[in-house]
Write an enzyme that holds these catalytic residues in place. Structure first.
Site, PDB file in Angstrom:
ATOM      1  N   CYS A 166       2.376 -12.639   5.025  1.00 25.95           N
ATOM      2  CA  CYS A 166       1.114 -12.389   5.734  1.00 25.95           C
ATOM      3  C   CYS A 166       0.790 -13.381   6.847  1.00 25.95           C
ATOM      4  O   CYS A 166       0.712 -12.992   8.009  1.00 25.95           O
ATOM      5  CB  CYS A 166      -0.031 -12.347   4.737  1.00 25.95           C
ATOM      6  SG  CYS A 166       0.068 -10.916   3.665  1.00 25.95           S
TER       7      CYS A 166
HETATM    8  P1  NAD Z   1       5.720  -4.537   0.715  1.00 30.97           P
HETATM    9  O1  NAD Z   1       6.797  -4.610   1.733  1.00 30.97           O
HETATM   10  O2  NAD Z   1       5.847  -5.301  -0.548  1.00 30.97           O
HETATM   11  O3  NAD Z   1       5.482  -3.005   0.301  1.00 30.97           O
HETATM   12  C1  NAD Z   1       5.382  -1.959   1.221  1.00 30.97           C
HETATM   13  C2  NAD Z   1       5.905  -0.699   0.552  1.00 30.97           C
HETATM   14  O4  NAD Z   1       5.658   0.417   1.411  1.00 30.97           O
HETATM   15  C3  NAD Z   1       7.421  -0.725   0.302  1.00 30.97           C
HETATM   16  O5  NAD Z   1       7.681  -0.447  -1.062  1.00 30.97           O
HETATM   17  C4  NAD Z   1       7.955   0.382   1.214  1.00 30.97           C
HETATM   18  O6  NAD Z   1       9.092   1.036   0.695  1.00 30.97           O
HETATM   19  C5  NAD Z   1       6.755   1.315   1.280  1.00 30.97           C
HETATM   20  N1  NAD Z   1       6.760   2.258   2.401  1.00 30.97           N
HETATM   21  C6  NAD Z   1       7.156   2.066   3.682  1.00 30.97           C
HETATM   22  N2  NAD Z   1       7.000   3.202   4.389  1.00 30.97           N
HETATM   23  C7  NAD Z   1       6.478   4.129   3.545  1.00 30.97           C
HETATM   24  C8  NAD Z   1       6.082   5.486   3.688  1.00 30.97           C
HETATM   25  N3  NAD Z   1       6.180   6.117   4.853  1.00 30.97           N
HETATM   26  N4  NAD Z   1       5.587   6.137   2.616  1.00 30.97           N
HETATM   27  C9  NAD Z   1       5.472   5.514   1.425  1.00 30.97           C
HETATM   28  N5  NAD Z   1       5.830   4.223   1.229  1.00 30.97           N
HETATM   29  C10 NAD Z   1       6.317   3.543   2.269  1.00 30.97           C
HETATM   30  O7  NAD Z   1       4.385  -4.916   1.481  1.00 30.97           O
HETATM   31  P2  NAD Z   1       3.092  -5.660   0.873  1.00 30.97           P
HETATM   32  O8  NAD Z   1       3.339  -7.104   0.767  1.00 30.97           O
HETATM   33  O9  NAD Z   1       2.614  -4.896  -0.300  1.00 30.97           O
HETATM   34  O10 NAD Z   1       2.071  -5.456   2.089  1.00 30.97           O
HETATM   35  C11 NAD Z   1       1.534  -4.194   2.402  1.00 30.97           C
HETATM   36  C12 NAD Z   1       0.428  -4.368   3.423  1.00 30.97           C
HETATM   37  O11 NAD Z   1      -0.634  -5.138   2.863  1.00 30.97           O
HETATM   38  C13 NAD Z   1       0.849  -5.112   4.687  1.00 30.97           C
HETATM   39  O12 NAD Z   1       0.140  -4.583   5.777  1.00 30.97           O
HETATM   40  C14 NAD Z   1       0.404  -6.535   4.420  1.00 30.97           C
HETATM   41  O13 NAD Z   1       0.164  -7.252   5.597  1.00 30.97           O
HETATM   42  C15 NAD Z   1      -0.881  -6.303   3.652  1.00 30.97           C
HETATM   43  N6  NAD Z   1      -1.242  -7.405   2.750  1.00 30.97           N
HETATM   44  C16 NAD Z   1      -0.280  -7.994   1.970  1.00 30.97           C
HETATM   45  C17 NAD Z   1      -0.653  -9.011   1.097  1.00 30.97           C
HETATM   46  C18 NAD Z   1       0.386  -9.706   0.247  1.00 30.97           C
HETATM   47  O14 NAD Z   1       0.073 -10.764  -0.325  1.00 30.97           O
HETATM   48  N7  NAD Z   1       1.590  -9.200   0.112  1.00 30.97           N
HETATM   49  C19 NAD Z   1      -1.986  -9.426   1.013  1.00 30.97           C
HETATM   50  C20 NAD Z   1      -2.940  -8.781   1.792  1.00 30.97           C
HETATM   51  C21 NAD Z   1      -2.555  -7.766   2.657  1.00 30.97           C
END
Ligand code: NAD
Length: 421
Positions: free
Chosen positions: A264
């Site tokens: 992030c």
């Molecule tokens: P991640 O990479 O762990 O997970 C994303 C998931 O989305 C993956 O499993 C991927 O296969 C899936 N995906 C991609 N395209 C897709 C589609 N078209 N249909 C269905 N699934 C699909 O990401 P994350 O860490 O969970 O982060 C997700 C969002 O949340 C990001 O925007 C991130 O900035 C935000 N965020 C993350 C955190 C954190 O601590 N990880 C905290 C706050 C906000």
């Protein structure tokens, strides 16, 4: 309520599994079917303390569907939790967001009932109204607020503490342009007693970026002061303890070390820099945050070189995850440090309680230890992640260069250097 979750990564899996615990029915969908398979077998798709127990407890309320259209048709709300990584130029890579919006449009086009879309992914201000909404309207041939609505609900969870953060949020931010659109979300969060702020969609999108940019600023500031303290022979931990007692400042997140990593802070600050330039503001402070952060890991290696020539030596690495209690290695500080050690001719023996499997994908050729104790049998040890088990090791007679202030190492090592103390 029946809720579909798009994306079962760190945010999606925690959100879906914890909402099931509130009593709702969840359908997970993801393009990565391996993650859906794990959930089908009752296993969490990412490492997150406490999450497995909640999944096991709520298994009956949780299902998966590899057909996202069915997932939309059979639910009332969809949460977008897909990744929004950086492009090469630092701007937001919106490909997953666009593809999920197309799918949502297609599904909504086939639905009779009203559908609410909640955007949890971190997206730059304007993305929902200028990108997500037009795609859904085009694909569905339906009208926003008549047939469906899109609201922003940025996520603030901390990996490693995500379950606690879900059930005890500091606040809930909802971005919505009409009171009608966020009603289902208000209902969903009705049992939470924290402050709830409703604002415009664009403001909610911006709040998430400013939040992360401010925390990143606190860290880079602490590191710059920490570097000054180190050269001046002052313990920056003591300095920040004293400064943090000022109620205007607060001691949390005010620590020096080897900088921030993770999925992030780095990418969100980069995206905010690009956005800032797009609106015509030169983001001097934001750029300095990243510069300081970029240089910080190499300080650990420089300190080690004050004690030995690295060629042919074996250097032990304690910690590979970007922070404790997660297997997430995205932008981990271990990555540039290990690259530098290899470039300097050293061999590496690394250990992490849960992140070694992920790390092996990018560093298949370094050696991995089966226990943290094995790492201590090297010429020198670098501490990269503050896992609690590293507090219990016997550092007597060891050379330790510490990026995270592990007290036992500080007390017992034969030669000890803290990066900023
Ligand atoms: P991640 O990479 O762990 O997970 C994303 C998931 O989305 C993956 O499993 C991927 O296969 C899936 N995906 C991609 N395209 C897709 C589609 N078209 N249909 C269905 N699934 C699909 O990401 P994350 O860490 O969970 O982060 C997700 C969002 O949340 C990001 O925007 C991130 O900035 C935000 N965020 C993350 C955190 C954190 O601590 N990880 C905290 C706050 C906000």
């Amino acid at each position: 309520m029946r809720i579909s979750i798009f994306g079962t990564g760190y945010v999606g899996s925690v959100t879906g599994i914890c909402i099931a615990d509130l009593g709702h029915e969840i359908i997970f969908t993801d393009i990565d079917t391996a993650k859906l398979n794990l959930i089908d077998h009752g296993q969490i798709p990412v490492f997150e303390p406490g999450l497995q127990q909640i999944l096991t407890k709520n298994k009956k309320k949780i299902s998966t569907n590899t057909n996202p259209i069915e997932a939309i048709i059979n639910t009332d709300i969809s949460f977008i939790c897909v990744g929004t990584p950086s492009r090469e130029d630092g701007s937001l890579d919106t490909r997953s967001i666009e593809s999920v919006s197309q799918t949502l449009g297609e599904g909504i086009g086939k639905k009779k009932n009203f559908h609410t879309i909640v955007v949890k992914s971190t997206v730059i201000p304007g993305t929902i109204e200028e990108l997500i909404l037009p795609i859904i309207m085009k694909e569905s041939h339906k009208q926003v607020n008549n047939d469906f609505s899109v609201v922003s609900n940025p996520e603030f969870l901390r990996e490693g503490n995500a379950v606690y953060d879900f059930f005890h949020p500091d606040r809930i931010i909802i971005g919505s342009n009409t009171p009608e659109s966020y009603r289902p979300l208000s209902e969903l969060y009705s049992s939470f007693s924290c402050p709830k702020m409703v604002t415009t969609i664009k403001t909610a999108e911006m709040i998430k970026y400013v939040n992360n940019a401010f925390l990143a600023t606190k860290i880079s500031f602490a590191n710059e002061i920490g570097n000054i303290c180190k050269e001046a022979g002052i313990d920056s931990y003591e300095v920040f303890k004293g400064v943090g007692m000022d109620s205007r400042i607060n001691p949390r997140f005010f620590r020096s070390g080897i900088g921030f990593g993770g999925s992030c802070f780095p990418k969100d600050v980069r995206a905010l820099i690009v956005y800032s330039k797009k609106v015509g503001i030169e983001p001097g402070i934001l750029e300095a945050i990243l510069d300081t952060n970029q240089d910080q890991p190499s300080r650990l290696v420089s300190l080690l070189k004050r004690h030995m020539d690295l060629k042919g030596k074996t250097i032990g690495i304690l910690g590979l995850a970007f922070k404790p209690e997660t297997d997430d290695i995205r932008e981990s500080r271990a990555i540039p440090i290990i690259r530098q050690l290899i470039a300097d001719g050293a061999n590496v023996l690394a250990f992490d309680p849960v992140a070694m499997k992920n790390f092996q994908r990018i560093f298949p050729n370094i050696e991995y230890a089966t226990t943290s104790n094995r790492v201590l049998e090297t010429d020198a040890v670098l501490i990269i992640t503050e896992w609690s088990e590293f507090e219990n090791l016997d550092y007597t007679n060891k050379i330790v260069i510490d990026g995270r202030n592990i007290k036992k190492a500080r007390k017992n090592a034969r030669i000890y250097e803290g990066v900023c103390w």
